[in-house]
Design an enzyme around this catalytic site. Structure first.
Site, PDB file in Angstrom:
ATOM      1  N   SER A  17      11.197 -39.450 -25.338  1.00  0.00           N
ATOM      2  CA  SER A  17      12.303 -39.426 -24.384  1.00  0.00           C
ATOM      3  C   SER A  17      11.754 -39.429 -22.980  1.00  0.00           C
ATOM      4  O   SER A  17      10.694 -38.877 -22.718  1.00  0.00           O
ATOM      5  CB  SER A  17      13.132 -38.147 -24.552  1.00  0.00           C
ATOM      6  OG  SER A  17      13.743 -38.146 -25.793  1.00  0.00           O
ATOM      7  N   ASP A 257       9.189 -48.374 -11.070  1.00  0.00           N
ATOM      8  CA  ASP A 257       8.861 -47.104 -11.733  1.00  0.00           C
ATOM      9  C   ASP A 257       7.558 -47.255 -12.512  1.00  0.00           C
ATOM     10  O   ASP A 257       7.449 -46.823 -13.654  1.00  0.00           O
ATOM     11  CB  ASP A 257      10.011 -46.686 -12.645  1.00  0.00           C
ATOM     12  CG  ASP A 257       9.906 -45.215 -13.065  1.00  0.00           C
ATOM     13  OD1 ASP A 257       9.121 -44.479 -12.444  1.00  0.00           O
ATOM     14  OD2 ASP A 257      10.601 -44.821 -14.025  1.00  0.00           O
TER      15      ASP A 257
HETATM   16  N1  LIG Z   1       8.653 -50.608 -27.069  1.00  0.00           N
HETATM   17  C1  LIG Z   1       8.096 -49.451 -27.446  1.00  0.00           C
HETATM   18  N2  LIG Z   1       7.338 -49.382 -28.546  1.00  0.00           N
HETATM   19  C2  LIG Z   1       6.769 -48.225 -28.943  1.00  0.00           C
HETATM   20  N3  LIG Z   1       6.917 -47.044 -28.297  1.00  0.00           N
HETATM   21  C3  LIG Z   1       7.680 -47.037 -27.194  1.00  0.00           C
HETATM   22  C4  LIG Z   1       8.318 -48.220 -26.711  1.00  0.00           C
HETATM   23  N4  LIG Z   1       8.997 -47.889 -25.579  1.00  0.00           N
HETATM   24  C5  LIG Z   1       8.796 -46.591 -25.382  1.00  0.00           C
HETATM   25  N5  LIG Z   1       8.010 -46.062 -26.340  1.00  0.00           N
HETATM   26  C6  LIG Z   1       7.575 -44.664 -26.469  1.00  0.00           C
HETATM   27  O1  LIG Z   1       8.644 -43.822 -26.124  1.00  0.00           O
HETATM   28  C7  LIG Z   1       8.234 -42.897 -25.104  1.00  0.00           C
HETATM   29  C8  LIG Z   1       9.415 -42.622 -24.219  1.00  0.00           C
HETATM   30  O2  LIG Z   1       9.709 -43.777 -23.481  1.00  0.00           O
HETATM   31  P1  LIG Z   1      10.636 -43.737 -22.214  1.00  0.00           P
HETATM   32  O3  LIG Z   1      10.562 -45.071 -21.574  1.00  0.00           O
HETATM   33  O4  LIG Z   1      11.974 -43.224 -22.566  1.00  0.00           O
HETATM   34  O5  LIG Z   1       9.965 -42.584 -21.369  1.00  0.00           O
HETATM   35  P2  LIG Z   1       8.943 -42.547 -20.202  1.00  0.00           P
HETATM   36  O6  LIG Z   1       8.473 -43.927 -19.840  1.00  0.00           O
HETATM   37  O7  LIG Z   1       7.927 -41.539 -20.606  1.00  0.00           O
HETATM   38  O8  LIG Z   1       9.788 -41.938 -19.036  1.00  0.00           O
HETATM   39  P3  LIG Z   1      10.920 -42.599 -18.108  1.00  0.00           P
HETATM   40  O9  LIG Z   1      11.922 -43.265 -18.978  1.00  0.00           O
HETATM   41  O10 LIG Z   1      11.444 -41.422 -17.395  1.00  0.00           O
HETATM   42  O11 LIG Z   1      10.200 -43.585 -17.244  1.00  0.00           O
HETATM   43  C9  LIG Z   1       7.083 -43.585 -24.401  1.00  0.00           C
HETATM   44  O12 LIG Z   1       6.188 -42.680 -23.823  1.00  0.00           O
HETATM   45  C10 LIG Z   1       6.431 -44.369 -25.526  1.00  0.00           C
HETATM   46  O13 LIG Z   1       5.508 -43.525 -26.190  1.00  0.00           O
END
Ligand SMILES: Nc1ncnc2c1ncn2[C@@H]1O[C@H](COP(=O)(O)OP(=O)(O)OP(=O)(O)O)[C@@H](O)[C@H]1O
Length: 393
Positions: A17, A257
């Protein structure tokens, strides 16, 4: 609670998340293909009409296609929240990728099932709602975002930099960096081989008024940060990020971002830029969401983004500079307890020279980072292509 089904997608597990939503591993029931589904529940509250409008904007992302940009397959609305369906990356975030060490990767625990090093345990949601993880053996990854590793970790085994980086990696011989010359000018660096690294004085006296004090990481930590194999990985990953940025900027998008958790590396060491464009769609022109929250992660935000000025690709280049600085020195160029103090520092003060924080750091990376985090966009590298060239020299 985790939904079981979102549109035609069967939700299997929570991958993580962030500030604006939750990412699930899911299965497209029409094709049985695994996907990553990001449900945007953490952004501005919206009715289903606003969500549908956003989804129409997201659809433009599906037209993008680049090996270093995560592929967006589909978008939709689930209970008034927009979602994006993406390529599932079986890999690690950049920080975790860099923190892996050869001996861990080759330990018997890291079998090809990926079940050896870490086991997922669904704990109470943290403030960010992340899934909690429990280390079974080995150590927890640097970011604390440990997740089950779905591939054989030996894919990341350490090799001698020269073998590892050529010819498949795209940077020149200077990239493999064992002990690098320490620059004459700690702000700018120099490639002179004639300077004895051990003769280098910490430049306390060169700090200008308003410069952050020099607080170095412990020696063992610096040694870890300077492992040649790690530096090689960092440089190669940064080159791939430059390629991704050049592509999205050419398509009129600004990431807004960019940070280490938005860069993933798969088992073939191919980098994917994640979450590009989302910030723009969630913000109005001043970079604020409807409820007045700023879009972007404070630590990586450029001065112009803090000031709510119009942004172009150079704002992403600033964030790239912060990433390099932090991953090289173990600390961000500016740090503060509150966002307001942080913004003040970003706008008013100069960061400590990277090579004062990390004397044996890679001079080329340090020079590039300092040029990227200049306050005036005109003083930075102007394009991702220029950064690529500077890193390949
Ligand atoms: N396409 C994907 N394939 C595999 N894992 C993913 C993918 N997208 C995101 N994740 C996993 O989900 C986690 C959460 O992603 P998310 O983009 O919600 O959070 P973030 O990048 O840590 O924070 P924010 O959304 O606040 O920038 C990521 O750290 C990653 O490990």
């Amino acid at each position: 609670m985790r939904p079981k089904v979102i549109g035609p997608y069967r939700v299997l597990e929570t991958l993580g998340s962030g500030g604006i939503g939750t990412v699930y591993r899911a299965l497209d029931s029409r094709t049985n293909d695994p996907v990553a589904l990001k449900l945007l529940t953490g952004g501005p509250a919206m009715d289903s009409r606003a969500a549908r409008r956003l989804v129409r904007e997201f659809e433009t992302l599906a037209d993008l296609s680049h090996p270093n940009v995560v592929k967006v397959y589909d978008t939709g609305v689930f209970q008034s929240s927009p979602f994006l369906v993406m390529e599932l990356i079986e890999g690690l975030t950049l920080r975790d990728y860099l923190s892996l060490r050869g001996e861990e990767l080759l330990s018997p625990a890291s079998g090809s099932s990926g079940s050896g090093l870490f086991r997922r345990s669904e704990g109470p949601a943290s403030s960010g709602g992340s899934t909690s993880m429990e280390a079974v053996s080995g150590r927890e990854l640097e970011s604390g975002e440990a997740r089950p590793l779905p591939f054989d970790l030996s894919a990341f085994a350490e090799e001698a930099p020269s073998d590892e980086l050529a010819p498949s990696m795209r940077f020149g011989t200077s990239g493999s960096a064992a002990v690098l010359p320490v620059p004459m000018d700690p702000w700018l660096g120099s490639d002179s081989d004639e300077v004895d690294p051990l003769d280098f004085e910490l430049p306390y006296d060169v700090t200008e008024p308003g410069t952050e004090p020099v607080k170095r990481e412990p020696a063992a930590r610096l040694e870890e940060l300077n492992r040649p194999e790690r530096v090689g990985r960092l440089k190669d990953a940064m080159l791939q990020v430059c390629e991704a940025l050049a592509y999205i900027h050419a398509h009129g998008l600004v990431h807004r971002d960019l940070k280490p958790s938005n860069v993933m590396v798969d088992e073939d060491r191919q980098v994917r830029l994640m979450d590009f464009g989302l910030a723009k769609f969630l913000a109005d022109d001043a970079g604020m969401t409807l409820d007045g929250r700023m879009v972007g992660t404070f630590r990586y935000m450029s001065p112009e983004q803090i000031l709510g000025e119009p942004l172009d690709g150079r704002a992403d280049l600033y964030s790239l500079g912060v990433i390099i600085y932090e991953l090289m020195s173990g600390r961000p160029p500016f740090d503060a307890k509150s966002p307001v103090d942080l913004w003040h520092k970003v706008l008013e003060t100069e960061p400590p020279p990277l090579l004062a924080l990390n004397q044996r750091g890679d001079a080329q990376l340090a020079r590039v980072a300092h040029r990227l985090i200049r306050k005036e966009p005109d003083d930075r590298f102007q394009t991702a292509e220029e950064v690529y060239e500077a890193l390949s020299e």
